[in-house]
Design an enzyme around this catalytic site. Structure first.
Site, PDB file in Angstrom:
ATOM      1  CB  CYS A  56      -0.912  -0.006   1.225  1.00  0.00           C
ATOM      2  SG  CYS A  56      -1.885   1.498   1.339  1.00  0.00           S
ATOM      3  CG  ASN A  86      -3.565  -7.923  -6.963  1.00  0.00           C
ATOM      4  OD1 ASN A  86      -3.050  -6.875  -6.567  1.00  0.00           O
ATOM      5  ND2 ASN A  86      -4.842  -8.007  -7.253  1.00  0.00           N
ATOM      6  N   GLY A 127      -4.925  -5.917 -12.337  1.00  0.00           N
ATOM      7  CA  GLY A 127      -5.473  -5.785 -13.683  1.00  0.00           C
ATOM      8  C   GLY A 127      -6.174  -7.024 -14.211  1.00  0.00           C
ATOM      9  N   GLY A 179      -9.194  -7.750  -7.512  1.00  0.00           N
ATOM     10  CA  GLY A 179      -9.607  -6.657  -6.644  1.00  0.00           C
ATOM     11  C   GLY A 179     -10.783  -5.897  -7.226  1.00  0.00           C
ATOM     12  NE  ARG A 180      -8.106  -1.655  -9.692  1.00  0.00           N
ATOM     13  CZ  ARG A 180      -7.088  -1.070 -10.301  1.00  0.00           C
ATOM     14  NH1 ARG A 180      -7.089   0.229 -10.447  1.00  0.00           N
ATOM     15  NH2 ARG A 180      -6.076  -1.785 -10.747  1.00  0.00           N
TER      16      ARG A 180
END
Ligand SMILES: Cc1cc2nc3c(=O)[nH]c(=O)nc-3n(C[C@H](O)[C@H](O)[C@H](O)COP(=O)(O)O)c2cc1C
Length: 322
Positions: free
Chosen positions: A83, A194, A196, A216-217
């Site tokens: 992060c 992870n 895209g 994720g998104r």
């Protein structure tokens, strides 16, 4: 994902896939040790399997938090080394840990010595002007020695100087090949890719080269995609035949939560993308975005929103259209 994968989101996502491992938002060690722990770490038993992600850099504190996570019944504890936010940089954790592989190794060693839970790390391929070949290798060797159970790699650098956290999720280029090489160089380490991954078919394609994938998104913004996870990636039947059936299964949870004083919007904000691409989806989203915020909003509000979807029983046909 911070502000996104709270307990309501995780309950909802678990309706869409029984098999995928779900991760919490990052919780800092300070919050676990000194904050409202019961609220922060609350989870529904139905969320299993679920991993708690920790942010921190103090081995002793992380070990204590891992022990608390074990007591709370989490299935995995994950250390955030990816992060890039300022807050995280001030605390010297998150992506800055890419520059301190020995410290990350100490953190992992302290946690693995304390709990039986799998301890995993999520990292980038490097930060700023680091060479990803060296930086990722150094971090990997340190955590592998410390007994890490898996390394999840967001396959792009974080540029700590000059990019916002949001920009750091899109602008530094993806380098899947670096993660494939990492797996080839560490065949005994569980390497998860992870970054895209837009749909379950793309996830499947990566699985020839790495041990796992993290979405994720795409999972959050288009949760209907999760209905394909169990059939395509695990060879199991989908939990529900259609997004509508999954949405209906959420209603008893909504009623339970409303009875505990939760606002409808706190649950339904995670559901807005469930019908994306289907006629009526915009009306569904609009209805929830306005009506679910009202104090009197209840399960009936959610049912009304569902009623705005045209041909709401369609199974996964809309997956092609989205
Ligand atoms: C709103 C938001 C919050 C996030 N919070 C976290 C977090 O708490 N911990 C973490 O490891 N990554 C976090 N991320 C990064 C994602 O986990 C992921 O690494 C990144 O979005 C790239 O994967 P994707 O392209 O599949 O989304 C967050 C991403 C978003 C969009």
């Amino acid at each position: 994902m911070m502000e996104w994968t709270d307990r309501h989101c995780r309950f909802f996502h678990r309706l869409l896939t029984r098999c995928a491992l779900i991760y919490t938002e990052m919780i800092t060690t300070g919050a676990v040790l000194h904050g409202d722990r019961t609220r922060l770490m609350a989870r529904d038993p139905a969320e299993h399997p679920v991993a708690l992600q920790l942010g921190g850099c103090d081995p002793r504190q992380l070990a204590e938090c891992a022990r608390i996570a074990e007591d709370f019944g989490y299935d995995e504890v994950n250390l955030n080394a990816g992060c890039p936010s300022d807050r995280v940089q001030n605390g010297r954790f998150g992506a800055c840990l890419m520059a301190e592989p020995a410290l990350v190794g100490d953190c992992v060693a302290a946690m693995t010595a304390t709990v039986k839970l799998p301890v995993t790390v999520k990292c980038r391929i490097g930060i700023d002007d680091q060479d990803p070949e060296e930086a990722l290798e150094a971090l990997t060797c340190a955590v592998e020695r410390a007994g890490v159970a898996a390394l999840i790699v967001h396959a792009r650098k974080a540029w700590l100087d000059g990019l916002s956290p949001r920009e750091n999720r899109d602008i530094p280029p993806l380098d899947y090949a670096r993660v494939y090489r990492l797996k080839a160089a560490h065949p005994d380490l569980c390497v998860v890719l992870n970054g895209g991954i837009g749909d379950v078919d793309q996830a499947l394609a990566h699985l020839g080269r790495v041990d796992g994938v993290m979405m994720g998104r795409a999972a959050y913004q288009d949760p209907w995609r999760l209905l394909a996870v169990d059939p395509v990636l695990f060879g199991e039947a989908a939990p529900f035949a259609s997004p509508k059936a999954a949405a209906e299964a959420l209603i008893p949870y909504i009623e339970r939560e409303l009875a505990r004083g939760t606002r409808l919007h706190a649950v339904t904000r995670h559901v807005l993308g469930l019908f994306r691409g289907v006629p009526g989806a915009r009306a569904f989203r609009r209805h929830l975005a306005t009506e679910a915020l009202k104090p009197a909003a209840g399960a009936a509000t959610f049912r009304e929103a569902l009623g705005l979807i045209v041909n709401v029983d369609a199974p996964m046909a809309h997956t092609a259209a989205a």
